[in-house]
Design an enzyme around this catalytic site. Structure first.
Site, PDB file in Angstrom:
ATOM      1  N   THR A 229       0.873  -1.170   0.000  1.00  0.00           N
ATOM      2  CA  THR A 229       0.000   0.000   0.000  1.00  0.00           C
ATOM      3  C   THR A 229       0.910   1.220   0.000  1.00  0.00           C
ATOM      4  OG1 THR A 229      -2.035   0.954   0.892  1.00  0.00           O
ATOM      5  CG2 THR A 229      -0.404   0.281   2.515  1.00  0.00           C
TER       6      THR A 229
ATOM      7  N   CYS B  23      -3.345   7.260   8.035  1.00  0.00           N
ATOM      8  CA  CYS B  23      -3.950   5.937   7.940  1.00  0.00           C
ATOM      9  C   CYS B  23      -2.971   4.908   8.498  1.00  0.00           C
ATOM     10  CB  CYS B  23      -4.258   5.586   6.494  1.00  0.00           C
ATOM     11  SG  CYS B  23      -5.415   6.700   5.677  1.00  0.00           S
TER      12      CYS B  23
ATOM     13  N   HIS C 155      -5.778  -1.237   4.804  1.00  0.00           N
ATOM     14  CA  HIS C 155      -5.381   0.186   4.842  1.00  0.00           C
ATOM     15  C   HIS C 155      -6.568   0.941   5.446  1.00  0.00           C
ATOM     16  CE1 HIS C 155      -3.492   3.776   2.425  1.00  0.00           C
ATOM     17  NE2 HIS C 155      -4.203   4.242   3.441  1.00  0.00           N
TER      18      HIS C 155
END
Lengths: 206, 161
Positions: free
Chosen positions: B23, B29, B46
């Site tokens: 990711t 995040c 995520h």
């Protein structure tokens, strides 16, 4: 009533697009004055994207970008962010500082302040047109700047949008100065409670 | 490593070796990886927000730490992983901008990390390693050959955890 972006209807989106248009128009005028040059802009694109696609913006999630963030307080709470890719940030600084436009060396302290000031002017003129349209009192904080991966910077507005829905709304504007084009993105991120304040002030909802 | 499967924001996925997971550009995040070394199955979520119970629109379960981790573990087990073999790694949860808003918006990264740890502990999944906090973005890649997590940054080095 709290609604998410995806529930906005065509009229409400048109209104937001128009705010973007006027706001960005004012911002460009301010920029032209600052640079003492003619600056053109394209009609801003109001885009609504799913989170999954957000990271593909601005040249991909790990592309280096500059984000300038302002707190918005007053009748409207939230924040506004101006993001541009590093190459465009360099071009803006170079224009302002009368440097060679192709100079992509690291940002100096001076360049960073110049960027903050550009952000200040852009966000300020954007919000003052919004304020004039809506009769809302809107104040901004001093700018805060971060240079990092696009995905990481974009996560800040995305998370705020995430609280109310599954999409992000942003306004993309292209500035043109002579043969040099700069693409900038505005994110106006109202807090949950401020959406209705905004739409009400614009006469869109009762 | 090759064969990297990309996971977007508010998204999750699992893969079998030799595929890996990545990711890009984690900010506030959190990227949560789960790995079963015996089955060589990896999972990555995520997440953007700590809890699905605090917001009204919670239809996308991959967006929240509480629901995403539960779903990811379930997917891994369905794919052949054994819960007792699964270990977790965490990355992200940065504070990208320095000024602190009074209402705590800017502390969201830290809150995401706390929530992720809590959910993992509640599920009985050990946290093998963690690289959270700071004020910079991270790109992560999970190698399903050995469970190593590569963390790439701009200006803060790269490391395996």
């Amino acid at each position: 009533m709290k609604r998410s972006i995806e529930e906005l209807n065509a009229i409400e989106l048109d209104v937001l697009r128009e705010i973007g248009n006027i706001g960005a128009g004012n911002a460009v005028t301010a920029l032209a004055k600052m640079l003492n040059k003619k600056v053109d802009m394209s009609v801003p694109q109001v885009r609504i994207l799913e989170f999954k696609s957000v990271t593909e913006l601005l040249g991909g999630a790990d592309n280096l970008v500059v984000g300038i963030l302002f707190d918005v307080t007053g009748d409207l709470e939230g924040y506004i962010m101006f993001i541009l890719e590093q190459k465009y940030a360099h071009m803006l600084v170079n224009m302002l500082m009368s440097k060679d436009l192709s100079d992509m060396s690291d940002f100096s302290e001076m360049d960073i302040s110049a960027l903050k000031e550009i952000g200040n002017i852009l966000a300020g003129s954007y919000l003052s047109s919004l304020s004039a349209l809506t009769n809302l009192k809107i104040l901004t904080s001093i700018p805060d700047l971060a240079i990092d991966m696009a995905g990481a910077i974009l996560s800040v507005p995305a998370i705020e949008f995430g609280k109310i829905g599954n999409t992000v709304l942003f306004i993309e504007t292209e500035f043109k100065e002579d043969d040099c084009t700069i693409v900038g993105n505005f994110f106006l991120v109202p807090e949950v409670e401020s959406y209705d304040v905004l739409l009400k002030a614009l006469g869109v909802v009762d | 490593m090759e064969n990297l499967v990309k996971v977007g924001m508010a998204d999750l996925n699992i893969v079998h070796y030799p595929k890996g997971l990545t990711t890009l550009g984690l900010g506030s995040c959190i990227g949560i990886t789960l790995f079963d070394a015996a089955a060589r199955i990896g999972g990555l979520a995520h997440i953007m927000l700590p809890s699905s119970t605090q917001v009204r629109n919670n239809t996308n379960r991959a967006k929240f730490a509480d629901t995403a981790i539960v779903d990811l573990l379930e997917m891994m087990i369905k794919a052949g992983a054994k819960k007792r073999n699964v270990v977790a790694k965490l990355a992200g949860g940065a504070q990208m901008f320095s000024f602190a808003r009074t209402n705590g918006i800017m502390k969201i990264g830290a809150r995401n990390a706390v929530a992720s740890r809590e959910i993992l502990t509640r599920l009985g999944i050990p946290i093998a390693a963690e690289d959270t906090g700071g004020s910079y973005g991270r790109t992560i890649e999970l190698d399903t050959a050995n469970g190593k997590l590569l963390i790439k940054t701009i200006g803060h080095g790269n490391q395996y955890i």
